[in-house]
Write a protein that holds these residues in place. Sequence first.
Motif, PDB file in Angstrom:
ATOM      1  N   ILE A 266       0.764  -1.260   0.083  1.00 17.67           N
ATOM      2  CA  ILE A 266       0.063  -0.054  -0.090  1.00 17.67           C
ATOM      3  C   ILE A 266       0.998   1.101   0.044  1.00 17.67           C
ATOM      4  CG2 ILE A 266      -1.547   1.308   1.429  1.00 17.67           C
ATOM      5  CD1 ILE A 266      -3.107  -1.329   2.059  1.00 17.67           C
ATOM      6  N   SER A 267       2.108   1.092   0.690  1.00 11.31           N
ATOM      7  CA  SER A 267       3.048   2.144   0.680  1.00 11.31           C
ATOM      8  C   SER A 267       3.495   2.522  -0.533  1.00 11.31           C
ATOM      9  CB  SER A 267       4.236   2.124   1.598  1.00 11.31           C
ATOM     10  OG  SER A 267       3.544   1.990   3.118  1.00 11.31           O
ATOM     11  N   ARG A 268       3.874   1.399  -1.137  1.00  9.75           N
ATOM     12  CA  ARG A 268       4.194   1.448  -2.922  1.00  9.75           C
ATOM     13  C   ARG A 268       3.235   2.241  -3.430  1.00  9.75           C
ATOM     14  NH1 ARG A 268       5.921  -4.070  -2.267  1.00  9.75           N
ATOM     15  NH2 ARG A 268       7.957  -4.352  -1.287  1.00  9.75           N
ATOM     16  N   LEU A 269       1.996   1.662  -3.473  1.00 11.01           N
ATOM     17  CA  LEU A 269       0.935   2.093  -4.298  1.00 11.01           C
ATOM     18  C   LEU A 269       0.571   3.833  -3.880  1.00 11.01           C
ATOM     19  CD1 LEU A 269      -1.805  -0.355  -4.176  1.00 11.01           C
ATOM     20  CD2 LEU A 269      -0.707   0.343  -6.040  1.00 11.01           C
ATOM     21  N   ARG A 270       0.864   4.325  -2.735  1.00  7.63           N
ATOM     22  CA  ARG A 270       0.734   5.704  -2.206  1.00  7.63           C
ATOM     23  C   ARG A 270       1.896   6.401  -3.153  1.00  7.63           C
ATOM     24  NH1 ARG A 270       3.094   6.395   3.147  1.00  7.63           N
ATOM     25  NH2 ARG A 270       5.005   6.120   1.717  1.00  7.63           N
ATOM     26  N   ASP A 271       2.954   5.823  -3.013  1.00  5.24           N
ATOM     27  CA  ASP A 271       4.187   6.361  -3.646  1.00  5.24           C
ATOM     28  C   ASP A 271       3.795   6.726  -5.345  1.00  5.24           C
ATOM     29  OD1 ASP A 271       5.309   6.792  -1.114  1.00  5.24           O
ATOM     30  OD2 ASP A 271       6.733   5.253  -1.628  1.00  5.24           O
ATOM     31  N   GLY A 272       3.258   5.608  -5.733  1.00  7.73           N
ATOM     32  CA  GLY A 272       2.962   5.553  -7.089  1.00  7.73           C
ATOM     33  C   GLY A 272       1.933   6.413  -7.704  1.00  7.73           C
ATOM     34  N   VAL A 273       0.999   6.506  -6.619  1.00 10.17           N
ATOM     35  CA  VAL A 273      -0.111   7.483  -6.984  1.00 10.17           C
ATOM     36  C   VAL A 273       0.441   8.996  -7.099  1.00 10.17           C
ATOM     37  CG1 VAL A 273      -2.386   8.774  -6.159  1.00 10.17           C
ATOM     38  CG2 VAL A 273      -2.006   5.940  -6.301  1.00 10.17           C
ATOM     39  N   ARG A 274       1.344   9.202  -6.100  1.00 10.06           N
ATOM     40  CA  ARG A 274       1.870  10.635  -6.153  1.00 10.06           C
ATOM     41  C   ARG A 274       2.704  10.919  -7.206  1.00 10.06           C
ATOM     42  NH1 ARG A 274       4.222  10.275  -1.485  1.00 10.06           N
ATOM     43  NH2 ARG A 274       6.213   9.570  -2.227  1.00 10.06           N
ATOM     44  N   GLN A 275       3.358   9.789  -7.833  1.00 12.52           N
ATOM     45  CA  GLN A 275       4.095  10.109  -9.045  1.00 12.52           C
ATOM     46  C   GLN A 275       3.196  10.191 -10.289  1.00 12.52           C
ATOM     47  OE1 GLN A 275       7.108   6.516  -7.924  1.00 12.52           O
ATOM     48  NE2 GLN A 275       8.006   7.713  -9.275  1.00 12.52           N
ATOM     49  N   ASP A 295      -3.460  -7.943  -6.948  1.00 14.93           N
ATOM     50  CA  ASP A 295      -4.631  -7.500  -7.878  1.00 14.93           C
ATOM     51  C   ASP A 295      -4.724  -5.967  -8.118  1.00 14.93           C
ATOM     52  OD1 ASP A 295      -4.905 -10.088  -8.568  1.00 14.93           O
ATOM     53  OD2 ASP A 295      -6.730 -10.327  -7.530  1.00 14.93           O
ATOM     54  N   LEU A 296      -4.651  -5.182  -6.891  1.00 10.48           N
ATOM     55  CA  LEU A 296      -4.576  -3.820  -7.034  1.00 10.48           C
ATOM     56  C   LEU A 296      -3.545  -3.198  -7.785  1.00 10.48           C
ATOM     57  CD1 LEU A 296      -6.191  -1.236  -5.920  1.00 10.48           C
ATOM     58  CD2 LEU A 296      -5.086  -1.587  -3.916  1.00 10.48           C
ATOM     59  N   ALA A 297      -2.149  -3.931  -7.259  1.00 11.47           N
ATOM     60  CA  ALA A 297      -1.276  -3.321  -7.993  1.00 11.47           C
ATOM     61  C   ALA A 297      -1.027  -3.496  -9.570  1.00 11.47           C
ATOM     62  CB  ALA A 297       0.206  -3.888  -7.275  1.00 11.47           C
ATOM     63  N   HIS A 298      -1.585  -4.694  -9.815  1.00  7.76           N
ATOM     64  CA  HIS A 298      -1.816  -4.908 -11.259  1.00  7.76           C
ATOM     65  C   HIS A 298      -2.711  -4.139 -12.038  1.00  7.76           C
ATOM     66  CE1 HIS A 298      -1.768  -7.405 -14.919  1.00  7.76           C
ATOM     67  NE2 HIS A 298      -3.003  -7.069 -14.954  1.00  7.76           N
ATOM     68  N   SER A 299      -3.687  -3.517 -11.542  1.00  8.26           N
ATOM     69  CA  SER A 299      -4.621  -2.719 -12.011  1.00  8.26           C
ATOM     70  C   SER A 299      -4.039  -1.368 -12.040  1.00  8.26           C
ATOM     71  CB  SER A 299      -5.929  -2.735 -11.116  1.00  8.26           C
ATOM     72  OG  SER A 299      -6.536  -3.896 -11.131  1.00  8.26           O
ATOM     73  N   PHE A 300      -3.270  -0.709 -10.921  1.00 13.95           N
ATOM     74  CA  PHE A 300      -2.426   0.289 -10.808  1.00 13.95           C
ATOM     75  C   PHE A 300      -1.507   0.495 -12.079  1.00 13.95           C
ATOM     76  CE2 PHE A 300       1.064   3.063  -9.760  1.00 13.95           C
ATOM     77  CZ  PHE A 300       0.413   4.080  -9.601  1.00 13.95           C
ATOM     78  N   ASN A 301      -0.737  -0.660 -12.294  1.00 14.22           N
ATOM     79  CA  ASN A 301       0.283  -0.705 -13.550  1.00 14.22           C
ATOM     80  C   ASN A 301      -0.622  -0.440 -14.789  1.00 14.22           C
ATOM     81  OD1 ASN A 301       2.336  -0.958 -11.645  1.00 14.22           O
ATOM     82  ND2 ASN A 301       2.410  -3.034 -11.748  1.00 14.22           N
ATOM     83  N   LEU A 303      -3.314   0.985 -15.237  1.00 18.63           N
ATOM     84  CA  LEU A 303      -3.975   2.287 -15.408  1.00 18.63           C
ATOM     85  C   LEU A 303      -2.782   3.081 -15.981  1.00 18.63           C
ATOM     86  CD1 LEU A 303      -5.904   4.504 -14.710  1.00 18.63           C
ATOM     87  CD2 LEU A 303      -5.256   4.591 -12.455  1.00 18.63           C
ATOM     88  N   GLY A 304      -1.616   3.111 -15.084  1.00 17.93           N
ATOM     89  CA  GLY A 304      -0.538   3.808 -15.895  1.00 17.93           C
ATOM     90  C   GLY A 304      -0.290   3.765 -17.286  1.00 17.93           C
ATOM     91  N   GLN A 305      -0.274   2.512 -17.843  1.00 17.06           N
ATOM     92  CA  GLN A 305      -0.018   2.181 -19.251  1.00 17.06           C
ATOM     93  C   GLN A 305      -1.300   2.921 -20.048  1.00 17.06           C
ATOM     94  OE1 GLN A 305       0.363  -1.955 -20.143  1.00 17.06           O
ATOM     95  NE2 GLN A 305       0.482  -1.634 -22.483  1.00 17.06           N
ATOM     96  N   GLN A 306      -2.520   2.506 -19.482  1.00 18.54           N
ATOM     97  CA  GLN A 306      -3.824   3.226 -20.070  1.00 18.54           C
ATOM     98  C   GLN A 306      -3.706   4.661 -20.342  1.00 18.54           C
ATOM     99  OE1 GLN A 306      -6.834   1.476 -18.009  1.00 18.54           O
ATOM    100  NE2 GLN A 306      -6.776  -0.575 -19.133  1.00 18.54           N
ATOM    101  N   LEU A 307      -3.244   5.436 -18.956  1.00 18.71           N
ATOM    102  CA  LEU A 307      -3.165   6.837 -19.145  1.00 18.71           C
ATOM    103  C   LEU A 307      -1.988   7.228 -20.030  1.00 18.71           C
ATOM    104  CD1 LEU A 307      -3.374   7.730 -15.223  1.00 18.71           C
ATOM    105  CD2 LEU A 307      -4.998   8.393 -16.987  1.00 18.71           C
ATOM    106  N   THR A 308      -0.728   6.463 -19.961  1.00 18.22           N
ATOM    107  CA  THR A 308       0.038   6.846 -21.178  1.00 18.22           C
ATOM    108  C   THR A 308      -0.572   6.603 -22.619  1.00 18.22           C
ATOM    109  OG1 THR A 308       1.690   6.100 -19.654  1.00 18.22           O
ATOM    110  CG2 THR A 308       2.271   6.390 -22.079  1.00 18.22           C
ATOM    111  N   GLU A 309      -1.336   5.751 -23.022  1.00 18.74           N
ATOM    112  CA  GLU A 309      -1.836   5.684 -24.382  1.00 18.74           C
ATOM    113  C   GLU A 309      -2.788   6.736 -24.340  1.00 18.74           C
ATOM    114  OE1 GLU A 309      -3.383   1.650 -24.393  1.00 18.74           O
ATOM    115  OE2 GLU A 309      -1.384   0.720 -24.494  1.00 18.74           O
ATOM    116  N   TYR A 310      -3.590   7.030 -23.557  1.00 19.19           N
ATOM    117  CA  TYR A 310      -4.627   7.898 -23.848  1.00 19.19           C
ATOM    118  C   TYR A 310      -3.919   9.517 -23.814  1.00 19.19           C
ATOM    119  CZ  TYR A 310      -7.898  11.836 -22.116  1.00 19.19           C
ATOM    120  OH  TYR A 310      -8.668  12.870 -22.482  1.00 19.19           O
ATOM    121  N   ILE A 311      -2.951   9.721 -23.322  1.00 16.95           N
ATOM    122  CA  ILE A 311      -2.313  10.962 -23.362  1.00 16.95           C
ATOM    123  C   ILE A 311      -1.605  11.022 -24.560  1.00 16.95           C
ATOM    124  CG2 ILE A 311      -0.211  12.393 -22.797  1.00 16.95           C
ATOM    125  CD1 ILE A 311      -2.580  12.561 -20.851  1.00 16.95           C
TER     126      ILE A 311
END
Length: 649
Positions: A266-275, A295-301, A303-311
């Motif tokens: 969860i701490s890693r996810l918190r840092d990832g969300v901040r980044q 599973d939550l970490a996988h979904s977060f990763n 999400l980052g890829q999807q945001l990159t593609e969206y941008i």
Amino acid sequence: MRLRTYLILSYLALIAILFVGAWFIDAHVLGELTESAIKIADQAVGRVTEANVQHSDRILTHMGQYVVRDKAEDVARELAYILKGKKLDDYAKLRRDPRLRAIAMQSIYTPHGSAGYTDLYDRDGYILFHPDKNVEGRNQLDWQKEYPETTEMIKRSFTEEHVQGFYTFFDKDKKERQRFSVRVHVPGTRFVAAAIVNLDEFFGPAQQRMKESCQAATVQARQQIGVHHAALNRKVVVGGLLGGLALCLVGGLSGFWFAAAISRPISRLRDGVRQVGEGDFAVAVPERGVREVADLAHSFNELGQQLTEYIEKRDFIRDTFGRYVTQEVVTKLLESEGALEMGGEIREVSLIMSDLRGFTAIIAEMAPEEVITFLNRYLSRMIEILLDHRAVIDEILGDGILAFFGAPEPLEDHPARAVACALSMQAAMDEINAENEVDGLPRLAMGIGVNTGSVVVGNIGSERRTKYSVVGSDVNFASRLEAVALAGQVLISAATYNRVLDLVEVANVLEVEMKGLPGRATLYEVQGIGAPYHIRLPDKSEDLSELPEPIGVRIHRLKDKIITDVTGRAWVTHLCDTAARVTSESALEAWEDLRLAFLDDNQEPTPGHIYGKATRVTPLTDGRFEVFISFTSVPADICRTLGRDSGTA
């Protein structure tokens, strides 16, 4: 308090409570609890089993209806595509098509095997494809007495696009069973695709497995309760203390591990969300820990890829669209809800229409590669100026440009902005021609018309091809303005002039008759515009020199760039490199387009043509006419000749 500390303390507190409570539990209490637990387990498992069966009936029924309906619609769509263009009345030929048969007859599977099938019949009831080949070619209405429910559904399907429902039938063992069927019209044909499942085959395996699982759970629960009762009854008194201490130790360690397994990811996810919040969409966190956290970490990763593609897609769309309109307009269209829907609105805008004079004649002898280089140099500079002034470019047709100001983004100063843009475009022609001369290319001359008025502006076209454009009578008036404008001129309408009269410097006021308009239109030739634009075109004087001897000239009238007729005899009496004064035996109309060819001593046309407009026609006392002609296109070799003849070379 941090999550890790909270979890460890909670875990230790729970173990301490269990440890203290264990001392007060004796064998009698354990026995009573064991019997009660067995009884409650039996009742609970029974209720859960009954509830699960009821819920499964509803869930599986809903799921089955969706699966069957989806299957029928898929088959109908595929058949519509395959049957398109085929001869549909030759059933025998259609049955021999293996691909068609494979699509029309498909099995409907569950995880436990086939539970149904699809078939095809026409709207008269005749069966085209069926898993039982013995019934192909027969009419389903023949079994009306045996299967009235089915027949009623089939009859409805002849007229209704979509029919579904349940019906009963008897299998080969005379056992009553139930089916669910969906029947859908095949688009563009007279066929109906049907999907049918046997409900007991569709639901039965899952429900039976559920019941068996519940029964096994009951037996296992009873066994485990008995085993635990015997073990606890022996150990509670003798080993309570030692067991409790060991439990505390193990519990503390496991609690620490569990807390770390939860808090660290969860701490890693918190840092990832901040980044991510800081714009780093490529950040990834380890997909470790308990399943839910992983599973939550996988979904977060993801999400980052999807945001990159969206941008990337958003930036691509923004940059691509930005080649046609200003970035401010791109932002408004992309971020405004419903901005891309079809439709329009009435909006006051200012329009610019420009066109090169004599461009068709100039490029007639040029290679295609030279034409593209020639034209792109001109268009690149014009488009740059238009976008700098926040214009929306509506059309680029060859050497002609139509652009407008004031939509979709409102611009209070759109008339002044349009005039300033037109003057900047004309001023840039000297720079373009200087580059053309270096490359040995002809000079270009442009006429521009500017008009202000109310038009319909919006998305015009269809869902497949849409254009953000303007339509209306004021667009047509801008086109007529441009047609009147001479080479190097910027003509504005009275509507535009009334909005910028305090800013502009007018070189000439024209009264012109225009096709389709009553009376005469007042036009203004703009020479410059004041603050904040400060643009002024250089003075272009037309000092005509009288020729020692008149030169014979043949004049052709032009209409829409097509030669219509030849005038009578005419002579050039005064000449410069941009204009001529001609004495003509035939009457000419002011502002009509002309083509001139000089005549030699034998009264034969010399090579090359000059294009121009009759800007003034004056009757003479001897029945002839004096015509002032402004040149719109003069070939380079003729231009040099004119310079010598007029004494300006």
